[in-house]
Write a protein that holds these residues in place. Sequence first.
Motif, PDB file in Angstrom:
ATOM      1  N   VAL A   1       0.832  -1.214   0.000  1.00  0.00           N
ATOM      2  CA  VAL A   1       0.000   0.000   0.000  1.00  0.00           C
ATOM      3  C   VAL A   1       0.866   1.264   0.000  1.00  0.00           C
ATOM      4  CG1 VAL A   1      -1.987  -1.074   1.088  1.00  0.00           C
ATOM      5  CG2 VAL A   1      -0.193  -0.093   2.507  1.00  0.00           C
ATOM      6  N   ARG A   2       2.156   1.064  -0.284  1.00  0.00           N
ATOM      7  CA  ARG A   2       3.104   2.175  -0.434  1.00  0.00           C
ATOM      8  C   ARG A   2       3.196   3.087   0.789  1.00  0.00           C
ATOM      9  NH1 ARG A   2       1.446   5.320  -4.679  1.00  0.00           N
ATOM     10  NH2 ARG A   2      -0.429   4.182  -5.153  1.00  0.00           N
ATOM     11  N   VAL A   3       3.379   2.489   1.951  1.00  0.00           N
ATOM     12  CA  VAL A   3       3.706   3.284   3.131  1.00  0.00           C
ATOM     13  C   VAL A   3       5.051   2.831   3.711  1.00  0.00           C
ATOM     14  CG1 VAL A   3       1.359   3.898   3.795  1.00  0.00           C
ATOM     15  CG2 VAL A   3       2.341   1.760   4.611  1.00  0.00           C
ATOM     16  N   ASP A   4       5.853   2.151   2.902  1.00  0.00           N
ATOM     17  CA  ASP A   4       7.104   1.603   3.426  1.00  0.00           C
ATOM     18  C   ASP A   4       8.115   2.687   3.798  1.00  0.00           C
ATOM     19  OD1 ASP A   4       6.728   1.870   0.726  1.00  0.00           O
ATOM     20  OD2 ASP A   4       8.224   0.401   0.148  1.00  0.00           O
ATOM     21  N   GLN A   5       7.858   3.927   3.394  1.00  0.00           N
ATOM     22  CA  GLN A   5       8.759   5.011   3.799  1.00  0.00           C
ATOM     23  C   GLN A   5       8.364   5.598   5.159  1.00  0.00           C
ATOM     24  OE1 GLN A   5      11.415   5.690   1.815  1.00  0.00           O
ATOM     25  NE2 GLN A   5      10.586   3.981   0.623  1.00  0.00           N
ATOM     26  N   LEU A   6       7.239   5.167   5.685  1.00  0.00           N
ATOM     27  CA  LEU A   6       6.676   5.849   6.864  1.00  0.00           C
ATOM     28  C   LEU A   6       6.728   4.988   8.118  1.00  0.00           C
ATOM     29  CD1 LEU A   6       3.446   7.096   5.065  1.00  0.00           C
ATOM     30  CD2 LEU A   6       5.541   8.392   5.416  1.00  0.00           C
ATOM     31  N   LEU A   7       7.484   3.885   8.065  1.00  0.00           N
ATOM     32  CA  LEU A   7       7.359   2.883   9.119  1.00  0.00           C
ATOM     33  C   LEU A   7       7.654   3.390  10.524  1.00  0.00           C
ATOM     34  CD1 LEU A   7       8.746  -0.256   7.279  1.00  0.00           C
ATOM     35  CD2 LEU A   7       6.404   0.236   7.956  1.00  0.00           C
ATOM     36  N   ASP A   8       8.486   4.442  10.641  1.00  0.00           N
ATOM     37  CA  ASP A   8       8.851   4.919  11.979  1.00  0.00           C
ATOM     38  C   ASP A   8       7.937   6.012  12.504  1.00  0.00           C
ATOM     39  OD1 ASP A   8      10.976   3.187  12.076  1.00  0.00           O
ATOM     40  OD2 ASP A   8      12.293   4.585  11.017  1.00  0.00           O
ATOM     41  N   ARG A   9       7.014   6.455  11.671  1.00  0.00           N
ATOM     42  CA  ARG A   9       6.139   7.541  12.111  1.00  0.00           C
ATOM     43  C   ARG A   9       5.058   7.022  13.040  1.00  0.00           C
ATOM     44  NH1 ARG A   9       5.177  11.488   7.742  1.00  0.00           N
ATOM     45  NH2 ARG A   9       7.160  11.717   6.647  1.00  0.00           N
ATOM     46  N   ARG A  10       4.424   7.995  13.711  1.00  0.00           N
ATOM     47  CA  ARG A  10       3.239   7.662  14.497  1.00  0.00           C
ATOM     48  C   ARG A  10       1.995   8.112  13.740  1.00  0.00           C
ATOM     49  NH1 ARG A  10       4.328   5.616  19.492  1.00  0.00           N
ATOM     50  NH2 ARG A  10       6.486   5.970  20.077  1.00  0.00           N
ATOM     51  N   PRO A  11       0.851   7.479  14.005  1.00  0.00           N
ATOM     52  CA  PRO A  11      -0.357   7.811  13.257  1.00  0.00           C
ATOM     53  C   PRO A  11      -0.649   9.312  13.223  1.00  0.00           C
ATOM     54  CG  PRO A  11      -0.740   5.883  14.577  1.00  0.00           C
ATOM     55  CD  PRO A  11       0.642   6.350  14.922  1.00  0.00           C
ATOM     56  N   ALA A  12      -0.394  10.020  14.331  1.00  0.00           N
ATOM     57  CA  ALA A  12      -0.715  11.449  14.374  1.00  0.00           C
ATOM     58  C   ALA A  12       0.113  12.239  13.360  1.00  0.00           C
ATOM     59  CB  ALA A  12      -0.486  11.989  15.780  1.00  0.00           C
ATOM     60  N   GLN A  13       1.236  11.653  12.921  1.00  0.00           N
ATOM     61  CA  GLN A  13       2.092  12.362  11.967  1.00  0.00           C
ATOM     62  C   GLN A  13       1.745  12.038  10.519  1.00  0.00           C
ATOM     63  OE1 GLN A  13       5.490  10.509  14.008  1.00  0.00           O
ATOM     64  NE2 GLN A  13       6.413  12.541  14.060  1.00  0.00           N
ATOM     65  N   LEU A  14       0.662  11.306  10.306  1.00  0.00           N
ATOM     66  CA  LEU A  14       0.310  10.902   8.950  1.00  0.00           C
ATOM     67  C   LEU A  14      -0.909  11.673   8.453  1.00  0.00           C
ATOM     68  CD1 LEU A  14       0.490   7.010   9.287  1.00  0.00           C
ATOM     69  CD2 LEU A  14       2.297   8.551   8.551  1.00  0.00           C
ATOM     70  N   SER A  15      -1.004  11.833   7.140  1.00  0.00           N
ATOM     71  CA  SER A  15      -2.214  12.418   6.553  1.00  0.00           C
ATOM     72  C   SER A  15      -3.324  11.369   6.549  1.00  0.00           C
ATOM     73  CB  SER A  15      -1.916  12.867   5.132  1.00  0.00           C
ATOM     74  OG  SER A  15      -1.763  11.732   4.307  1.00  0.00           O
ATOM     75  N   GLY A  16      -4.529  11.818   6.285  1.00  0.00           N
ATOM     76  CA  GLY A  16      -5.666  10.900   6.271  1.00  0.00           C
ATOM     77  C   GLY A  16      -5.479   9.747   5.293  1.00  0.00           C
ATOM     78  N   GLY A  17      -4.969  10.064   4.103  1.00  0.00           N
ATOM     79  CA  GLY A  17      -4.760   9.033   3.095  1.00  0.00           C
ATOM     80  C   GLY A  17      -3.719   8.018   3.541  1.00  0.00           C
ATOM     81  N   GLN A  18      -2.673   8.512   4.182  1.00  0.00           N
ATOM     82  CA  GLN A  18      -1.621   7.607   4.661  1.00  0.00           C
ATOM     83  C   GLN A  18      -2.145   6.712   5.771  1.00  0.00           C
ATOM     84  OE1 GLN A  18       1.177  10.675   5.596  1.00  0.00           O
ATOM     85  NE2 GLN A  18       2.315  10.431   3.696  1.00  0.00           N
ATOM     86  N   GLN A  19      -2.956   7.306   6.675  1.00  0.00           N
ATOM     87  CA  GLN A  19      -3.527   6.499   7.750  1.00  0.00           C
ATOM     88  C   GLN A  19      -4.381   5.377   7.168  1.00  0.00           C
ATOM     89  OE1 GLN A  19      -5.496   8.678  10.847  1.00  0.00           O
ATOM     90  NE2 GLN A  19      -3.958  10.270  10.873  1.00  0.00           N
ATOM     91  N   GLN A  20      -5.136   5.737   6.142  1.00  0.00           N
ATOM     92  CA  GLN A  20      -5.984   4.763   5.462  1.00  0.00           C
ATOM     93  C   GLN A  20      -5.160   3.598   4.916  1.00  0.00           C
ATOM     94  OE1 GLN A  20      -9.583   4.901   3.425  1.00  0.00           O
ATOM     95  NE2 GLN A  20      -8.762   3.027   4.235  1.00  0.00           N
ATOM     96  N   ARG A  21      -4.019   3.933   4.312  1.00  0.00           N
ATOM     97  CA  ARG A  21      -3.166   2.891   3.750  1.00  0.00           C
ATOM     98  C   ARG A  21      -2.585   2.004   4.840  1.00  0.00           C
ATOM     99  NH1 ARG A  21      -1.374   4.263  -1.471  1.00  0.00           N
ATOM    100  NH2 ARG A  21      -2.362   6.180  -2.168  1.00  0.00           N
ATOM    101  N   VAL A  22      -2.178   2.641   5.949  1.00  0.00           N
ATOM    102  CA  VAL A  22      -1.635   1.861   7.060  1.00  0.00           C
ATOM    103  C   VAL A  22      -2.704   0.903   7.589  1.00  0.00           C
ATOM    104  CG1 VAL A  22      -0.693   1.959   9.386  1.00  0.00           C
ATOM    105  CG2 VAL A  22       0.035   3.641   7.686  1.00  0.00           C
ATOM    106  N   ALA A  23      -3.938   1.429   7.701  1.00  0.00           N
ATOM    107  CA  ALA A  23      -5.025   0.573   8.185  1.00  0.00           C
ATOM    108  C   ALA A  23      -5.235  -0.620   7.243  1.00  0.00           C
ATOM    109  CB  ALA A  23      -6.317   1.385   8.306  1.00  0.00           C
ATOM    110  N   LEU A  24      -5.105  -0.378   5.943  1.00  0.00           N
ATOM    111  CA  LEU A  24      -5.223  -1.473   4.975  1.00  0.00           C
ATOM    112  C   LEU A  24      -4.106  -2.490   5.160  1.00  0.00           C
ATOM    113  CD1 LEU A  24      -6.263   0.274   1.656  1.00  0.00           C
ATOM    114  CD2 LEU A  24      -7.262  -1.819   2.561  1.00  0.00           C
ATOM    115  N   ALA A  25      -2.891  -1.980   5.331  1.00  0.00           N
ATOM    116  CA  ALA A  25      -1.750  -2.883   5.509  1.00  0.00           C
ATOM    117  C   ALA A  25      -1.943  -3.736   6.753  1.00  0.00           C
ATOM    118  CB  ALA A  25      -0.453  -2.079   5.614  1.00  0.00           C
ATOM    119  N   ARG A  26      -2.433  -3.103   7.832  1.00  0.00           N
ATOM    120  CA  ARG A  26      -2.630  -3.843   9.069  1.00  0.00           C
ATOM    121  C   ARG A  26      -3.694  -4.920   8.894  1.00  0.00           C
ATOM    122  NH1 ARG A  26      -4.733  -0.684  14.239  1.00  0.00           N
ATOM    123  NH2 ARG A  26      -6.667  -0.865  13.058  1.00  0.00           N
ATOM    124  N   ALA A  27      -4.722  -4.603   8.086  1.00  0.00           N
ATOM    125  CA  ALA A  27      -5.781  -5.583   7.876  1.00  0.00           C
ATOM    126  C   ALA A  27      -5.298  -6.756   7.026  1.00  0.00           C
ATOM    127  CB  ALA A  27      -6.983  -4.913   7.216  1.00  0.00           C
TER     128      ALA A  27
END
Lengths: 294, 357
Positions: free
Chosen positions: B121-147
């Motif tokens: 879901v192309r969030v491999d550059q963001l692995l060290d961030r916390r959710p609060a530091q992500l945009s809505g679209g990025q959070q969505q992608r992380v949620a997809l990856a987790r699922a």
Amino acid sequence: MATTVRGALPPVPRPITFRWTSAIPYLVLLAFTLPILVLYGWLLYGSFFPRMEGLKPIGAFTLENWRFLWAPETVDALRFKPPIIPLTINTLIFSLSTSLVVLLISSMAGYALSRIRFPGRRTFLAGVLLLHSFPSVTLLIATFLVLRQLRLYDQLVGVILVKTAFELPFGIWIMKGFFDTVPWDLEMAALVDGAGRLRTWWRVVMPLVKPGLLALGLLSFVSGWNEFLLPFVFMPSGTQQTLSVLIRGLIGEGRFVDYGLVTAVGLYYVAPILILFFFAQDRLMKIYAGGVKG
Amino acid sequence: MRVRLEKLTKRFGTVVAVTALDLEIASGEFVALLGPSGCGKTTTLLMVAGIYRPSEGAIVFGDRRVEHLMPKDRGIGMVFQSYALYPHMTVAENIGFPLDVGRSTSKEEKSRRVREAAALVRVDQLLDRRPAQLSGGQQQRVALARALVKRPDILLLDEPLSNLDARLRHEMRGEIKRLQKEVGITSIFVTHDQLEALTMADRVALMRDGVLQAYAAPGELYARPGNQFVAEFIGTPPMNFFAADIGARNGSVVARTEGIELELAGFRPPAAGAQATIGIRPEHLALVSPGEGDASGEVYVVEPMGREQIVEVRIGERRLRAIAPPGFAGRIGDNVGVRFTRERLHLFDPASGARLA
């Protein structure tokens, strides 16, 4: 006017609008705060001078009043009292244990009350609130009877249990409030991700109420440290006494009261609390800034 | 994995949220649960997830009944409307959480799978961030990856796009659809947005008040809605409706109403003197010169949309929406003729809303 960098915003000129009227609230507040400041000032002065006459220290600066720390045997008033270091340790054990048990029970009870709809939940919450508003003095005799029955009278463990019981209503309500702010979604997500209820509670929910745990832990520690009545009444024999009871003893017995000693021991007694607040104030203030950000 | 819901019912106290829902989802299919708020679509999803226990009925994954199982034992991944990322964990910890709590996975295996899911879901550059530091679209992608990291059999999505802005929503719409086909995972998603349902799903289940109204492929739902509610709910701008009397003229059946008379060729007449609700989509109304067509009216308002214009035409006391090409130059108040595309008329029973023809 400072030179502005191209592309940067020019600095906003700071308006100079100091008016004497804006000092009025401070002066009013100062007037009300002064008595309290005098109180602390007197305590501080009194411990470093031989004698106080009203608000005025008499004599030269001295550490004489503090010699209970290094030469307790030379202090008359302490001759028949338990030594101060074990008393301090007792107080510490008392406050820490109270605080930990309160944290443990409040966080579990608060979670259950926040999340699980069980019969009698509302009644229980109302009952807990009622208990919170009960002055502990009114329960002293009954508590005494129960403690004696359980053979916990005159024991530190007994007083810890009693103090914990009195602190719990407050703790349960506070923790319930913090758990209420954790979104259900997070817990559902954890359940779907494969965690059980216990693991969800520990790995997902508890870290999110950390500010609450910290605040409650601190407040119940301080409350335990300050507690006088319960140790005084339920541990009469003295070996397991706490500092507050000692100070009461210094003031309340005999014809002559050594106020220099009382102020020094008093300062020694509040110092840990002051230090604790100094380091924890940021955390305490963040209680409401914490919570969950989307 | 195939999913079957049988007579699934959920009651909250005396309120029935979902009534005897039957639904079958083929392996690898992407199904949308669509409906207005309060229609029971999210309740249904949460029953499939195992968060709610059904009051009655069965949920079958493959050949296994699962309604008594805990969520963790169902082999599902889920994306929540709020994303429900754990705020105190980094992106990597969020994605890795399902692996932590599931069967023991080795450290290397875990980090490999986390990176794999993140890359998907192309969030491999963001692995060290916390959710609060992500945009809505990025959070969505992380949620997809987790699922997806657990490689579940079934993917559930609860209003996955509703918290994104319009542009991002469009982008993620395509991306989720593509991802679903790529992974080939049986998926159910809940939405109140008919456009999302039509564009993304293989089949759409439309619900109202806890009752399934229609379950069909988007094209069929659009072309032949089974009742008036479905016809109203699907399509933008919405279908036009008006009441008409059904009568006979010269041996053929006609629908008559103020200013409009339409011959209903090929329709079996309902009882003589009956009433019907006529429905027609805006794109099946053509604007022609005044005096031509089946009815004449005047332009009430024109809304240019770029690619086309939506023109509201007043015919007597009633207003119908039509789609006109960008070249249409009518102004408010102009007289205009309206031609109905006969074979695209929908007839509904005025009382029950059921499709007559």
